[in-house]
Design a protein around this motif. Structure first.
Motif, mmCIF file in Angstrom:
data_model
loop_
_atom_site.group_PDB
_atom_site.id
_atom_site.type_symbol
_atom_site.label_atom_id
_atom_site.label_comp_id
_atom_site.label_asym_id
_atom_site.label_seq_id
_atom_site.Cartn_x
_atom_site.Cartn_y
_atom_site.Cartn_z
ATOM 1 N N THR A 95 0.827 -1.205 0.000
ATOM 2 C CA THR A 95 0.000 0.000 0.000
ATOM 3 C C THR A 95 0.862 1.255 0.000
ATOM 4 O O THR A 95 0.575 2.222 -0.718
ATOM 5 N N THR A 96 1.913 1.241 0.797
ATOM 6 C CA THR A 96 2.769 2.422 0.902
ATOM 7 C C THR A 96 3.339 2.800 -0.459
ATOM 8 O O THR A 96 3.287 3.974 -0.872
ATOM 9 N N GLU A 97 3.871 1.811 -1.170
ATOM 10 C CA GLU A 97 4.429 2.136 -2.485
ATOM 11 C C GLU A 97 3.337 2.557 -3.457
ATOM 12 O O GLU A 97 3.544 3.441 -4.293
ATOM 13 N N ALA A 98 2.160 1.953 -3.346
ATOM 14 C CA ALA A 98 1.064 2.313 -4.254
ATOM 15 C C ALA A 98 0.702 3.793 -4.099
ATOM 16 O O ALA A 98 0.538 4.510 -5.095
ATOM 17 N N VAL A 99 0.579 4.244 -2.854
ATOM 18 C CA VAL A 99 0.185 5.645 -2.642
ATOM 19 C C VAL A 99 1.311 6.573 -3.100
ATOM 20 O O VAL A 99 1.059 7.603 -3.749
ATOM 21 N N ASN A 100 2.543 6.196 -2.793
ATOM 22 C CA ASN A 100 3.668 7.029 -3.257
ATOM 23 C C ASN A 100 3.729 7.098 -4.783
ATOM 24 O O ASN A 100 4.033 8.149 -5.345
ATOM 25 N N LEU A 101 3.417 5.981 -5.429
ATOM 26 C CA LEU A 101 3.410 5.977 -6.895
ATOM 27 C C LEU A 101 2.386 6.997 -7.421
ATOM 28 O O LEU A 101 2.695 7.818 -8.293
ATOM 29 N N VAL A 102 1.181 6.947 -6.863
ATOM 30 C CA VAL A 102 0.137 7.864 -7.353
ATOM 31 C C VAL A 102 0.522 9.311 -7.019
ATOM 32 O O VAL A 102 0.387 10.214 -7.852
ATOM 33 N N ALA A 103 1.026 9.527 -5.805
ATOM 34 C CA ALA A 103 1.383 10.900 -5.408
ATOM 35 C C ALA A 103 2.496 11.447 -6.311
ATOM 36 O O ALA A 103 2.413 12.585 -6.786
ATOM 37 N N GLN A 104 3.505 10.629 -6.548
ATOM 38 C CA GLN A 104 4.654 11.115 -7.325
ATOM 39 C C GLN A 104 4.341 11.231 -8.818
ATOM 40 O O GLN A 104 4.832 12.143 -9.481
ATOM 41 N N SER A 105 3.576 10.282 -9.345
ATOM 42 C CA SER A 105 3.322 10.288 -10.786
ATOM 43 C C SER A 105 2.084 11.124 -11.126
ATOM 44 O O SER A 105 2.177 12.170 -11.776
ATOM 45 N N TRP A 106 0.923 10.706 -10.641
ATOM 46 C CA TRP A 106 -0.306 11.459 -10.916
ATOM 47 C C TRP A 106 -0.213 12.835 -10.256
ATOM 48 O O TRP A 106 -0.572 13.853 -10.865
ATOM 49 N N GLY A 107 0.265 12.849 -9.014
ATOM 50 C CA GLY A 107 0.292 14.104 -8.252
ATOM 51 C C GLY A 107 1.172 15.146 -8.903
ATOM 52 O O GLY A 107 0.779 16.315 -9.040
ATOM 53 N N ARG A 108 2.367 14.721 -9.311
ATOM 54 C CA ARG A 108 3.286 15.704 -9.905
ATOM 55 C C ARG A 108 2.715 16.286 -11.191
ATOM 56 O O ARG A 108 2.908 17.459 -11.494
ATOM 57 N N ALA A 109 1.967 15.468 -11.927
ATOM 58 C CA ALA A 109 1.411 15.924 -13.210
ATOM 59 C C ALA A 109 0.122 16.728 -13.040
ATOM 60 O O ALA A 109 -0.269 17.465 -13.942
ATOM 61 N N ASN A 110 -0.555 16.554 -11.891
ATOM 62 C CA ASN A 110 -1.905 17.121 -11.787
ATOM 63 C C ASN A 110 -2.119 18.126 -10.670
ATOM 64 O O ASN A 110 -3.187 18.734 -10.595
ATOM 65 N N LEU A 111 -1.138 18.282 -9.771
ATOM 66 C CA LEU A 111 -1.331 19.205 -8.657
ATOM 67 C C LEU A 111 -0.540 20.482 -8.889
ATOM 68 O O LEU A 111 0.580 20.433 -9.411
ATOM 69 N N GLY A 112 -1.130 21.585 -8.499
ATOM 70 C CA GLY A 112 -0.446 22.861 -8.650
ATOM 71 C C GLY A 112 -0.769 23.796 -7.500
ATOM 72 O O GLY A 112 -1.455 23.411 -6.533
ATOM 73 N N LEU A 113 -0.281 25.006 -7.611
ATOM 74 C CA LEU A 113 -0.410 26.019 -6.565
ATOM 75 C C LEU A 113 -1.866 26.164 -6.101
ATOM 76 O O LEU A 113 -2.753 26.405 -6.924
ATOM 77 N N GLY A 114 -2.076 25.999 -4.786
ATOM 78 C CA GLY A 114 -3.396 26.240 -4.204
ATOM 79 C C GLY A 114 -4.371 25.082 -4.332
ATOM 80 O O GLY A 114 -5.478 25.142 -3.795
ATOM 81 N N ASP A 115 -3.972 24.021 -5.035
ATOM 82 C CA ASP A 115 -4.864 22.861 -5.129
ATOM 83 C C ASP A 115 -4.971 22.193 -3.767
ATOM 84 O O ASP A 115 -4.057 22.292 -2.941
#
Ligand code: PMP
Length: 409
Positions: A95-115
């Motif tokens: 689970t830990t790696e799964a969440v980190n994968l989504v945070a690092q991959s999806w998150g880096r591509a989809n999160l920005g200032l103030g989100d």
């Protein structure tokens, strides 16, 4: 319960038949990890003894056999989670790696200032800290969804927090410290109205009740093999296909590419593009065996057995003088977190261990959840489908003895 023979199930788990400190083991630490049935131990041994090979490469018989077992493991995971598409199953360490994968991959591509990332206050640190890390990098904000006194998530607060800044909601499907099972389908539908994605942490859910990611409409769903009778070091990230396909690679290396040159590298289709390097092949063999074992059981009967045992344990624990149970949300799983007046949680777990009873003590990697109850530490007894009324009675008798000795001293 009809259709559920707990003694027959117990015979399949060798560790239930050992002693600890001269007493028959009473395993009540299933929230930390579950025991393994014989079938899982044999599948791992067989892979190493006679089936060793890498997968997806080499044109020889053993490579083909290992690949078949690996991909059947993926298909079993897809079946467990209720998706018809095995390509939506990414193998990870847990689970830990799964969440980190989504945070690092999806998150880096989809999160920005103030989100905003809404994270429930019941989360395990593994569904909180990865969001804090990526939020800091992307200058986004992590916002807690508060708890009610019985351990439910505060749905009024959740509705108020949701908005067009919300990009992701991180929710447990069953809390490892309170046992709470939030209304994930309803909460997901609400999040989707704002275009937010939902990641559901199923680490404590999948072994206790049937899950259907399609019915939940979860965007991402995660679990760890070792909490569902399979080995450590293997876990699953489910993601909707279009989301996985749009995600940049998490790690680069072998197995995840289409073609590589110094000028340009292109990537393999999902799920392989998110699975760099040689995977945990013996782990998948064990996971396949565990999921086949589980699907051979009457799962509704198993869930009913656990529900009855949970209700029995809550009532029995409440009879121990000075015992305080934390979390009593309706429909909770068999996670029984408590304090005993006059005892320190670590010492109490040690005293139970002397009697062969394995429970966990500490913060359970969910400090905000305990803090919501003004606590830093507690004892947790957590049930699985192979536990019995006798296990609960042994725990309660031991607690009564400790309580009496504490009161007398
Ligand atoms: N989420 C929950 C609810 C958990 O109980 C755990 C394990 N205690 C995790 C995540 C983390 O799982 P793992 O350590 O297997 O990655």
């Amino acid at each position: 319960t009809s259709g559920f023979d707990v003694e027959a199930i117990r015979r399949e788990f060798p560790q239930l038949h050992r002693e600890v400190n001269g007493r028959p083991l009473v395993w009540l630490d299933n929230g930390a990890t579950t025991l393994k049935p014989r079938q899982v131990v044999e599948a791992i041994a067989e892979h190493y003894a006679t089936g060793t090979s890498n997968v997806h490469r080499g044109a020889h018989t053993l490579a083909k056999q290992a690949t078949q077992i690996y991909e059947e493991g993926r298909a079993e995971a897809a079946k467990l989670l209720g998706t018809p598409d095995p390509d939506e199953i990414v193998f990870v360490r847990g689970t830990t790696e799964a969440v980190n994968l989504v945070a690092q991959s999806w998150g880096r591509a989809n999160l920005g200032l103030g989100d905003e990332i809404l994270v429930s206050a019941a989360e395990h640190h593994s569904n909180l800290v990865p969001w804090q890390l990526i939020a800091k990098e992307r200058r986004a904000r992590v916002v807690p969804i508060p708890l009610l006194p019985d351990g439910q998530l505060d749905q009024d607060a959740y509705r108020d927090l949701l908005g067009f800044r919300t990009k992701l909601v991180a929710l447990t499907h069953a809390s490892n410290v309170l046992g709470t099972v939030p209304p994930v389908a309803e909460m997901t539908a609400l999040a989707h109205r704002y275009g937010a994605k939902v990641l559901v942490d199923g680490a404590q859910a999948v072994s206790h009740f049937p899950v259907d990611v399609t019915a939940l409409d979860a965007d991402f769903y995660t679990f760890s093999g070792h909490k569902i009778f399979a080995p450590t070091g293997i876990g699953v990230l489910y993601g909707k296909r279009d989301l996985l396909e749009a995600m940049p690679p998490y790690q680069g290396g072998g197995n995840m590419i289409d073609s590589v040159s110094f000028d340009e590298t292109t990537y393999a289709p999902v799920p392989h593009r998110l699975e760099a390097g040689t995977g945990h092949i013996a782990g998948v063999a064990g996971l396949r065996a565990a999921l086949r074992y589980l699907s051979g059981l009457d799962r509704q009967a198993a869930t009913a057995h656990e529900e009855q045992l949970t209700a029995y344990a809550m009532a029995a624990l409440a009879t121990v003088p000075g015992l305080q149970l934390i979390g009593n949300a309706p429909g909770k799983i068999g996670v029984l977190t408590f304090l005993l007046a006059g005892t320190d949680p670590i010492d109490l777990a040690g005293a139970l261990d002397q009697q062969g009873i394995a429970v966990r003590a500490g913060h359970h990697c969910a400090q905000p959840a305990l803090a919501a109850f003004g606590l830093q530490s507690a004892v947790r007894a957590s049930l699985a489908l192979y536990n019995t009324v006798q296990d609960v009675d042994d725990l309660v008798a031991a607690l009564q003895g400790i309580q009496a000795a504490t009161a007398a001293s």
